[in-house]
Scaffold this motif. Structure first.
Motif, mmCIF file in Angstrom:
data_model
loop_
_atom_site.group_PDB
_atom_site.id
_atom_site.type_symbol
_atom_site.label_atom_id
_atom_site.label_comp_id
_atom_site.label_asym_id
_atom_site.label_seq_id
_atom_site.Cartn_x
_atom_site.Cartn_y
_atom_site.Cartn_z
ATOM 1 N N ASP A 128 0.835 -1.198 0.000
ATOM 2 C CA ASP A 128 0.000 0.000 0.000
ATOM 3 C C ASP A 128 0.874 1.254 0.000
ATOM 4 O O ASP A 128 2.050 1.226 0.379
ATOM 5 N N SER A 129 0.275 2.361 -0.415
ATOM 6 C CA SER A 129 0.957 3.652 -0.326
ATOM 7 C C SER A 129 -0.001 4.686 0.239
ATOM 8 O O SER A 129 -1.223 4.496 0.244
ATOM 9 N N PHE A 130 0.557 5.772 0.738
ATOM 10 C CA PHE A 130 -0.222 6.879 1.277
ATOM 11 C C PHE A 130 0.594 8.142 1.035
ATOM 12 O O PHE A 130 1.746 8.084 0.587
ATOM 13 N N HIS A 131 0.011 9.288 1.305
ATOM 14 C CA HIS A 131 0.719 10.540 1.075
ATOM 15 C C HIS A 131 0.717 11.405 2.329
ATOM 16 O O HIS A 131 -0.263 11.424 3.086
ATOM 17 N N VAL A 132 1.815 12.074 2.531
ATOM 18 C CA VAL A 132 1.953 13.108 3.555
ATOM 19 C C VAL A 132 2.285 14.382 2.795
ATOM 20 O O VAL A 132 3.430 14.610 2.420
ATOM 21 N N GLY A 133 1.263 15.189 2.517
ATOM 22 C CA GLY A 133 1.466 16.311 1.617
ATOM 23 C C GLY A 133 1.891 15.802 0.258
ATOM 24 O O GLY A 133 1.214 14.971 -0.360
ATOM 25 N N GLN A 134 3.043 16.261 -0.228
ATOM 26 C CA GLN A 134 3.564 15.829 -1.521
ATOM 27 C C GLN A 134 4.437 14.583 -1.418
ATOM 28 O O GLN A 134 4.922 14.076 -2.438
ATOM 29 N N MET A 135 4.656 14.094 -0.203
ATOM 30 C CA MET A 135 5.500 12.911 -0.027
ATOM 31 C C MET A 135 4.675 11.637 -0.131
ATOM 32 O O MET A 135 3.594 11.544 0.432
#
Length: 287
Positions: A128-135
């Motif tokens: 899985d992936s997720f985002h922290v702002g643009q990261m």
């Protein structure tokens, strides 16, 4: 991308909590927070978590995620308190349901205790992936210490929880219910397949013999070359023999009983009784 990483060390539990911030922006995530707990009195305190709260507010940051690498057995999570103060979603690995089933039985929680992970806002699977702002953050399932352990890879930084320690200290124990030294070896190989320059941030430090300072940042390359348990190409047979023998000598963590009851509930205390009192259980001869 190289995130900004701020570490918060709790000397009472030797836990390192992390705030991970995008390099050009205000979005951030908090990983493996600590709720202070005095075992003798049963009293909680938010002093450790308040350091994170103050840092977020002083720097005008925006919390998007409050992440757990696993269900900790050595400290209580402050995730609900941080969410109340700062917002953000609470995430953990999908195998939390295995932990909830195992320890729901040990603590005789009854049918009212939900064993589906619904206490958390997000349950992550491997890949899985997720985002922290643009990261972007990527999720690796790295079981062995517990069935639900995750490593979060955010930019050039990997947050490995209890899977690996500093190279001079080694690796995590595998003798909790559902733990496996064979699985831990395979999980570590997954982490060590990341680029050598990847920064590794460990979940605890205890100062290995001969080292006077606490430390929590290393690299994949350093772990490959120097880790006293798995470095320099040690075989799975060598590792399993060492790890199992070492684990047989280790006492249970001091806070394991309160920690598991709270952390499998995403940091929430067990339900209060009709008078508003909260109790933790001590199962006899179960661990």
């Amino acid at each position: 991308m190289t995130p900004i990483v701020k570490a918060f060390f709790d000397p009472e539990t030797n836990t390192v909590s992390y705030l991970v911030q995008e390099p050009e922006g205000t979005a951030c995530a908090i990983i493996d927070s600590v709720l202070d707990f005095d075992h003798a009195s049963g009293r909680t305190d938010t002093s450790s978590a308040d350091q994170i709260v103050a840092y977020v507010r002083d720097n005008d940051l925006r919390v998007e995620w409050i992440l757990e690498s696993h269900v900790h057995a050595d400290h209580l999570s402050a995730a609900p308190y941080l969410q109340q103060e700062l917002g953000g979603k609470i995430g953990i690995g999908e195998q939390i349901v295995t932990i909830q089933d195992t320890f729901g039985k040990i603590f005789n929680e009854g049918t009212e205790f939900q064993r589906d992970g619904s206490q958390f806002d997000a349950l992550f699977q491997d890949g899985d992936s997720f985002h922290v702002g643009q990261m972007r953050g990527d999720v690796l399932h790295t079981p062995g210490h517990t069935p639900a352990c995750l490593t979060y890879v955010i930019g050039d930084a990997a947050f490995v929880g209890d899977t690996l320690f500093m190279p001079d200290f080694g690796t995590a124990r595998c003798d909790f219910p559902g733990g496996s030294s064979e699985q831990l070896f395979e999980s570590i190989q997954k982490i060590l397949s990341l680029p050598d320059e990847t920064r590794i941030f460990v979940g605890h430090d205890y100062k290995a013999p001969g080292r006077d300072e606490f430390a929590w940042e290393t690299t994949v390359g350093e772990q490959k070359a120097l880790n006293v348990h798995i470095g320099q190409g040690k075989s799975i047979e060598e590792f399993v023999e060492m790890r199992d023998a070492r684990d047989a000598t280790l006492p249970m963590p001091r806070l394991i009983l309160p920690s598991l009851q709270v952390n499998m509930r995403a940091g929430q205390m067990p339900p209060a009784d009709e008078k508003g009192n909260v109790f933790l259980k001590v199962p006899i001869n179960k661990l």
